[in-house]
Write a protein that holds these residues in place. Structure first.
Motif, PDB file in Angstrom:
ATOM      1  N   MET A 113       0.667  -1.200   0.051  1.00 55.78           N
ATOM      2  CA  MET A 113       0.034  -0.064   0.040  1.00 55.78           C
ATOM      3  C   MET A 113       0.828   1.376   0.050  1.00 55.78           C
ATOM      4  O   MET A 113       0.438   2.143  -0.788  1.00 55.78           O
ATOM      5  N   ILE A 114       1.734   1.394   0.937  1.00 54.55           N
ATOM      6  CA  ILE A 114       2.943   2.528   0.949  1.00 54.55           C
ATOM      7  C   ILE A 114       3.462   2.775  -0.462  1.00 54.55           C
ATOM      8  O   ILE A 114       3.491   3.847  -0.708  1.00 54.55           O
ATOM      9  N   GLY A 115       3.866   1.588  -0.821  1.00 52.94           N
ATOM     10  CA  GLY A 115       4.562   1.707  -2.384  1.00 52.94           C
ATOM     11  C   GLY A 115       3.817   2.327  -3.356  1.00 52.94           C
ATOM     12  O   GLY A 115       4.245   3.263  -4.120  1.00 52.94           O
ATOM     13  N   PHE A 116       2.711   1.880  -3.316  1.00 53.49           N
ATOM     14  CA  PHE A 116       1.740   2.332  -4.390  1.00 53.49           C
ATOM     15  C   PHE A 116       1.339   3.776  -4.135  1.00 53.49           C
ATOM     16  O   PHE A 116       1.413   4.666  -5.242  1.00 53.49           O
ATOM     17  N   LEU A 117       1.219   4.379  -3.110  1.00 57.20           N
ATOM     18  CA  LEU A 117       0.925   5.655  -2.769  1.00 57.20           C
ATOM     19  C   LEU A 117       2.149   6.577  -3.088  1.00 57.20           C
ATOM     20  O   LEU A 117       2.034   7.593  -3.556  1.00 57.20           O
ATOM     21  N   VAL A 118       3.458   6.248  -3.028  1.00 52.76           N
ATOM     22  CA  VAL A 118       4.297   6.799  -3.205  1.00 52.76           C
ATOM     23  C   VAL A 118       4.558   6.840  -4.602  1.00 52.76           C
ATOM     24  O   VAL A 118       5.031   7.758  -5.450  1.00 52.76           O
ATOM     25  N   ARG A 119       4.145   5.736  -5.175  1.00 51.43           N
ATOM     26  CA  ARG A 119       4.393   5.927  -7.038  1.00 51.43           C
ATOM     27  C   ARG A 119       3.418   6.757  -7.637  1.00 51.43           C
ATOM     28  O   ARG A 119       3.746   7.254  -8.678  1.00 51.43           O
ATOM     29  N   ILE A 120       2.252   7.150  -6.799  1.00 50.80           N
ATOM     30  CA  ILE A 120       1.428   8.086  -7.490  1.00 50.80           C
ATOM     31  C   ILE A 120       1.741   9.349  -6.747  1.00 50.80           C
ATOM     32  O   ILE A 120       0.710  10.381  -6.922  1.00 50.80           O
ATOM     33  N   GLU A 121       2.648   9.652  -6.118  1.00 46.10           N
ATOM     34  CA  GLU A 121       2.960  10.841  -5.414  1.00 46.10           C
ATOM     35  C   GLU A 121       2.040  11.110  -4.504  1.00 46.10           C
ATOM     36  O   GLU A 121       1.845  12.455  -4.120  1.00 46.10           O
ATOM     37  N   GLN A 122       1.231  10.376  -3.826  1.00 46.33           N
ATOM     38  CA  GLN A 122       0.775  10.804  -2.608  1.00 46.33           C
ATOM     39  C   GLN A 122       1.242  10.514  -1.244  1.00 46.33           C
ATOM     40  O   GLN A 122       1.024   9.748  -0.364  1.00 46.33           O
ATOM     41  N   ALA A 123       2.456  11.358  -1.108  1.00 42.54           N
ATOM     42  CA  ALA A 123       3.412  11.212  -0.116  1.00 42.54           C
ATOM     43  C   ALA A 123       2.883  11.335   1.255  1.00 42.54           C
ATOM     44  O   ALA A 123       3.354  10.532   2.159  1.00 42.54           O
ATOM     45  N   SER A 124       2.108  12.353   1.390  1.00 49.05           N
ATOM     46  CA  SER A 124       1.364  12.436   2.791  1.00 49.05           C
ATOM     47  C   SER A 124       0.689  11.288   3.365  1.00 49.05           C
ATOM     48  O   SER A 124       0.749  10.934   4.485  1.00 49.05           O
TER      49      SER A 124
END
Length: 410
Positions: A113-124
């Protein structure tokens, strides 16, 4: 194929997936019922990969529904694959729903889950999920920490990035090339070009210690337990005994002696510096001793040639109610080998009741016995062969007894 077994079908489906024949894999899966076969988690893991390859939203939904129908929605490996399947399609809403409804989550669930959020630049959001993972008692692996570094880069959050760097040092991932590259990127994007260049040039424990000193001097704040663990760990890696003692004094003065994790790091650092007496002193002050800590102190005494003391610690551990594991027996046998305690070493090897102790002897344990006997002139070589047979250990034909990597279970 007439009347194929489920094992055969699973193997063929996996083979189709491996060769990129996703449609063929899904078609064979759909015919399992014709053979009277019920899919298992192994089957579904392969089929889900096929759905990812087909990039079919409808097919993914059908497979997900079937997983729930046959009760595999409680299998964490299968649900992790379903989560990855939806994220691969870019469907964050359904993936989030799957994630939130999981009966249990492991580090793979959180990291996916964290990796996907980082990939779509939802860093927060990635940082928030990471904090949820920690609140749930899950320790991050290297992938999770690299993803968090990337999130810090996207946010330009240098302070958080430094804290993540500390965690990386504590976890022992600092020398991994992926981590080094992520650290360089994070420091560069957060504007700390000086440290980015320095780390790029060195990437060793000394740089980590320089970072800790800079944080202390330039930003004028007192170290917390995480920072102290990082500092002490680096001192151990550098075998800097005097520096370890200085940090020990600070830990005592700042009242961090009640933090077991800080004390654990001191034990490890002193052992790496070769000062077993100081390590043992700190060890005795720790109220809650884990199996990892027991293994570390036993190993430290053994490596430093204090075999009898290591054996005494082993007996103390048993008396305390801690169950020895593979590493414990390996460390004890190593201690006997380094100290020439052949008789005691063989006695422990002979007396180990695998069914009672739930310890399965491996090639490494054979290696310790071989090393111990070779130091003693190899008189007990035949005894070793007998013990290996009794313990279910087999020596491959045509291989020297000294080639301990050939020992395996029969």
């Amino acid at each position: 194929m007439n009347n194929p077994s489920l094992i055969s079908c699973n193997a063929i489906i996996a083979g189709f997936i491996h060769n990129g024949l996703f449609e063929e894999a899904v078609l064979l899966f759909s015919e399992l019922r014709l053979f009277g076969l019920k899919p298992t988690s192994v089957t579904m893991l392969s089929v889900i990969q096929g759905c990812v390859g087909l990039e079919s939203v409808g097919m993914c939904g059908c497979i997900h529904g079937y997983v729930v129908k046959i009760g595999l929605d409680l299998n964490i490996s299968v649900v992790n694959s379903v989560l990855y399947m939806y994220l691969s399609l870019g469907n964050l809403d359904i993936a989030t729903d799957v994630f939130d409804k999981m009966a249990s989550r492991d580090v793979i669930s959180w990291t996916t889950m964290i990796g996907f959020l980082v990939r779509i630049e939802q860093a927060s959001n990635a940082v928030k999920v990471f904090h949820r993972m920690r609140e749930n008692g899950i320790d991050p692996d290297m992938v999770a920490l690299v993803n968090l570094l990337t999130a810090c880069s996207l946010l330009g959050d240098l302070m958080r990035g430094r804290l993540v760097h500390n965690q990386i040092v504590v976890a022992g991932f600092g020398s991994e090339i992926t981590v080094v590259n992520s650290l360089i990127t994070m420091y560069s994007k957060c504007g700390d070009l000086y440290f980015a260049r320095r780390y790029e040039q060195n990437g060793d424990p000394r740089e980590a210690l320089r970072l800790l000193i800079r944080m202390r001097i330039e930003e004028n704040f007192s170290p917390d337990p995480i920072l102290l663990i990082s500092s002490v760990t680096v001192c151990g890696q550098l075998a800097a005994l005097e520096l370890c003692k200085q940090f020990h004094a600070y830990i005592f003065g700042a009242s961090f002696v009640s933090h077991n994790s800080v004390q654990n790091s001191l034990v490890g650092a002193y052992l790496k510096c070769g000062d077993v007496e100081l390590a043992h002193k700190v060890f005795n002050e720790i109220s809650c001793k884990t199996i990892v800590l027991w293994n570390a102190i036993i190993s430290g005494y053994g490596i430093n040639g204090k075999g009898e003391a290591a054996v005494a610690l082993f007996r103390d551990m048993e008396k305390s109610g801690k169950e020895p594991d593979n590493v414990t027996y390996l460390n004890v046998l190593n201690a006997h080998s380094h100290s020439g305690l052949v008789d005691n070493g063989l006695m422990i090897f002979n007396q180990n009741d695998e069914r009672k102790k739930k310890v399965r002897l491996r090639g490494e344990h054979c290696g310790c016995i071989v090393d111990m006997l070779s130091r003693a002139g190899f008189e007990e070589a035949e005894s070793l062969r007998s013990n290996m047979r009794l313990k279910g250990l087999v020596k491959n034909q045509g291989v020297s007894l000294l080639d301990v990597t050939s020992c395996n279970f029969g």
